[in-house]
Scaffold this active site. Structure first.
Site, PDB file in Angstrom:
ATOM      1  N   CYS A   1       7.470   5.298  19.394  1.00 47.69           N
ATOM      2  CA  CYS A   1       8.817   5.768  19.698  1.00 47.69           C
ATOM      3  C   CYS A   1       9.394   6.437  18.469  1.00 47.69           C
ATOM      4  CB  CYS A   1       9.698   4.590  20.102  1.00 47.69           C
ATOM      5  SG  CYS A   1      10.044   4.546  21.845  1.00 47.69           S
TER       6      CYS A   1
ATOM      7  N   THR B   1       9.798  -6.619 -12.648  1.00 44.54           N
ATOM      8  CA  THR B   1       9.291  -7.976 -12.774  1.00 44.54           C
ATOM      9  C   THR B   1       8.216  -8.234 -11.730  1.00 44.54           C
ATOM     10  OG1 THR B   1      11.409  -8.726 -13.598  1.00 44.54           O
ATOM     11  CG2 THR B   1       9.953 -10.424 -12.692  1.00 44.54           C
TER      12      THR B   1
ATOM     13  N   ALA C   1       0.823  -1.210   0.000  1.00 48.97           N
ATOM     14  CA  ALA C   1       0.000   0.000   0.000  1.00 48.97           C
ATOM     15  C   ALA C   1       0.858   1.261   0.000  1.00 48.97           C
ATOM     16  CB  ALA C   1      -0.936  -0.002   1.202  1.00 48.97           C
TER      17      ALA C   1
ATOM     18  N   SER D   1      -3.491  -3.640   0.378  1.00 49.94           N
ATOM     19  CA  SER D   1      -2.279  -4.392   0.674  1.00 49.94           C
ATOM     20  C   SER D   1      -2.629  -5.815   1.083  1.00 49.94           C
ATOM     21  CB  SER D   1      -1.521  -3.689   1.802  1.00 49.94           C
ATOM     22  OG  SER D   1      -0.317  -4.369   2.065  1.00 49.94           O
ATOM     23  N   ALA D   2      -1.862  -6.795   0.576  1.00 52.48           N
ATOM     24  CA  ALA D   2      -2.185  -8.196   0.857  1.00 52.48           C
ATOM     25  C   ALA D   2      -2.026  -8.544   2.332  1.00 52.48           C
ATOM     26  CB  ALA D   2      -1.299  -9.109   0.002  1.00 52.48           C
ATOM     27  N   HIS D   3      -0.997  -7.982   2.985  1.00 49.62           N
ATOM     28  CA  HIS D   3      -0.696  -8.469   4.344  1.00 49.62           C
ATOM     29  C   HIS D   3      -1.645  -7.931   5.414  1.00 49.62           C
ATOM     30  CE1 HIS D   3       1.514  -5.150   6.537  1.00 49.62           C
ATOM     31  NE2 HIS D   3       1.598  -4.679   5.313  1.00 49.62           N
TER      32      HIS D   3
ATOM     33  N   ASN E   1      -6.655   2.913  10.642  1.00 45.82           N
ATOM     34  CA  ASN E   1      -5.957   1.751  11.180  1.00 45.82           C
ATOM     35  C   ASN E   1      -5.910   1.729  12.709  1.00 45.82           C
ATOM     36  OD1 ASN E   1      -4.344   3.977   9.993  1.00 45.82           O
ATOM     37  ND2 ASN E   1      -2.681   3.110  11.204  1.00 45.82           N
TER      38      ASN E   1
ATOM     39  N   GLN F   1      -7.000  -0.728   5.232  1.00 47.99           N
ATOM     40  CA  GLN F   1      -7.607  -1.446   6.360  1.00 47.99           C
ATOM     41  C   GLN F   1      -9.018  -1.924   6.055  1.00 47.99           C
ATOM     42  OE1 GLN F   1      -6.439  -2.585   9.132  1.00 47.99           O
ATOM     43  NE2 GLN F   1      -4.452  -1.577   9.201  1.00 47.99           N
TER      44      GLN F   1
HETATM   45  C1  LIG Z   1      -0.592  -0.960   6.689  1.00 45.05           C
HETATM   46  C2  LIG Z   1      -1.145   0.278   6.129  1.00 45.05           C
HETATM   47  C3  LIG Z   1      -0.496   0.958   5.094  1.00 45.05           C
HETATM   48  C4  LIG Z   1       0.831   0.501   4.535  1.00 45.05           C
HETATM   49  O1  LIG Z   1       0.720  -0.717   3.857  1.00 45.05           O
HETATM   50  P1  LIG Z   1       2.018  -1.528   3.394  1.00 45.05           P
HETATM   51  O2  LIG Z   1       1.513  -2.553   2.444  1.00 45.05           O
HETATM   52  O3  LIG Z   1       2.572  -2.128   4.649  1.00 45.05           O
HETATM   53  O4  LIG Z   1       2.955  -0.574   2.761  1.00 45.05           O
HETATM   54  C5  LIG Z   1      -1.091   2.099   4.625  1.00 45.05           C
HETATM   55  N1  LIG Z   1      -2.257   2.559   5.097  1.00 45.05           N
HETATM   56  C6  LIG Z   1      -2.917   1.932   6.092  1.00 45.05           C
HETATM   57  C7  LIG Z   1      -4.202   2.488   6.591  1.00 45.05           C
HETATM   58  C8  LIG Z   1      -2.376   0.776   6.642  1.00 45.05           C
HETATM   59  O5  LIG Z   1      -3.025   0.171   7.636  1.00 45.05           O
END
Ligand SMILES: *Cc1c(COP(=O)(O)O)cnc(C)c1O
Length: 403
Positions: A330, A243, A74, A202-204, A154, A182
């Site tokens: 931090c 790629t 993302a 974002s996939a994760h 988030n 999110q």
């Molecule tokens: C995690 C997050 C991102 C960043 O995503 P990445 O794939 O880790 O770069 C951006 N915006 C929000 C709201 C997120 O929770």
């Protein structure tokens, strides 16, 4: 890792769903092709897998497949969208509108553009973290080229009124971008219906792998043209060279397909568990405050301030059994209260007392019960040794006090 560990930090990252992992694995070794290799089956198979993933994500977002650009996540998608719009549209104007509570990926990109001549309005939010639509309408000017407002936050899970914002952007003729990282996979996200022209995910954050994401770019009504920010072999219709991360993209696609199938049920289950956690903690302990709205938020997250307890300390004391996030970060040597909670009007002491609990697909009822017990115990212990808690109990007016 200590066992049994309770992971309630799913807004930071989610574990990969085993079904996603199984779908990805063949693309590391058995099917190792480059999706851009046009002249042999290895390449064809990789291309086919990427096409399938693109269709899966397009289905989840109700977009066309050609409107999706795969990226490294993302953060990259957001950089591409904001910088790409600024580069292509700065002849029309240099003004951007965003929110004070955006993710750093948006805020830091906007700050970079300010160095390049952009003017950015950072809109405030109300006490529950919502944008004020009248204020938004007033802030959009003839030279505004972009409004960037996140779908869901988030830290608190608050969901912005996307359709209303979309209408304002359409009236004013400005591009509407949304960081939906999110929201995608957790709640229905339909950028076309909401009038969103650019959207990141974002996939994760949805049970896929780290290091892969996507940007939706509207191809008609209106057609948005963004400037590429990474040059190279012209992959992804020239919008993002490099790629393709075939196993990652396959994982993102599978994660999207699973979300499309299971989102409704999962949201229901998680919101019940989340509500239970929240109600138990509010019942067990005095002086606990919910940060954000109690409705109109993501199903899996709650953000609570435990007054007179430092979130960092509470988190550290639980860290061998429970993974959560605190409302401060931090930065260099000092502890900075969260910019999101601060924008919502929380005092620094209350922001420092905040803990974000974010549940996920693999969270169980039993884990929620244990987390409740653990947090209740630790808050009670920390308050028992807190001079401020003692003063508060004795009726000292804490409002006039810095603590
Ligand atoms: C995690 C997050 C991102 C960043 O995503 P990445 O794939 O880790 O770069 C951006 N915006 C929000 C709201 C997120 O929770």
């Amino acid at each position: 890792m200590p066992n049994p560990f309770i992971y309630l930090d799913n807004n930071a990252t989610t574990p990969v769903d085993p079904r996603v992992l199984d779908t990805m694995l063949p693309f590391f070794h058995q099917i190792p092709g480059n999706a851009a290799s046009r002249h042999h089956p290895w390449g064809w198979q990789a291309k086919e897998a990427v096409d399938t993933a693109r269709e899966q994500l397009a289905q989840l977002l109700q977009t066309e497949t050609k409107e999706l650009v795969f990226t490294s996540g993302a953060t990259e998608a957001i950089n591409l969208a904001i910088k790409g719009v600024f580069e292509n549209y700065s002849r029309k104007g240099k003004h951007i509108v965003t929110l004070q509570t955006e993710h750093k990926a948006v805020l830091d990109t906007c700050q970079k553009l300010e160095k390049w001549g952009a003017e950015v309005t950072y809109l405030p939010v109300n006490a529950t973290g919502m944008v004020d639509l009248d204020q938004l309408r007033e802030s959009v000017r003839p030279d505004t080229i972009l409004v960037s407002i996140m779908w869901a936050n988030n830290e608190t899970g608050v969901i912005q009124p996307m359709h209303d914002i979309g209408k304002i952007c359409a009236e004013k003729g400005t591009i509407f971008m949304s960081d939906a990282t999110q929201a995608v996979g957790k709640i229905p996200v339909d950028p076309k219906a909401a009038g969103v022209h650019l959207l990141s995910c974002s996939a994760h954050k949805m049970y896929g792998p780290k290091g892969v994401g996507a940007l939706y770019v509207s191809s008609r009504q209106p057609k948005i043209k963004i400037a590429a920010q990474i040059e190279g072999g012209g992959h992804e219709n020239g919008m993002r060279s490099g790629t393709l991360n075939v196993p990652g993209i396959v994982g993102l696609g599978k994660a999207a397909a699973l979300a499309a199938q299971e989102m409704r049920e999962e949201a229901h289950r998680l919101s019940q568990l989340r509500d239970h956690l929240e109600q138990q903690l509010l019942q067990n302990l005095d002086e606990v405050y919910l940060n954000g709205p109690s409705s109109n938020r993501l199903p899996q997250v709650t953000n609570l301030s435990f007054r007179f307890v430092k979130g960092e300390t509470l988190m550290a004391r639980c860290s061998d059994q429970l993974g959560v996030s605190a409302g401060s970060a931090c930065t260099s040597a000092t502890l900075e209260p969260s910019h999101v909670l601060r924008a919502m009007g929380l005092k620094d002491s209350m922001a420092h007392s905040a803990i974000r609990f974010s549940l996920g697909r693999f969270t169980t009822k039993e884990e929620i019960e244990r987390a409740c017990q653990l947090v209740t115990e630790q808050v009670n212990q920390l308050r028992a040794i807190s001079p401020f808690w003692e003063m508060f109990q004795e009726g000292v007016d804490m409002e006039s006090l810095e603590y």
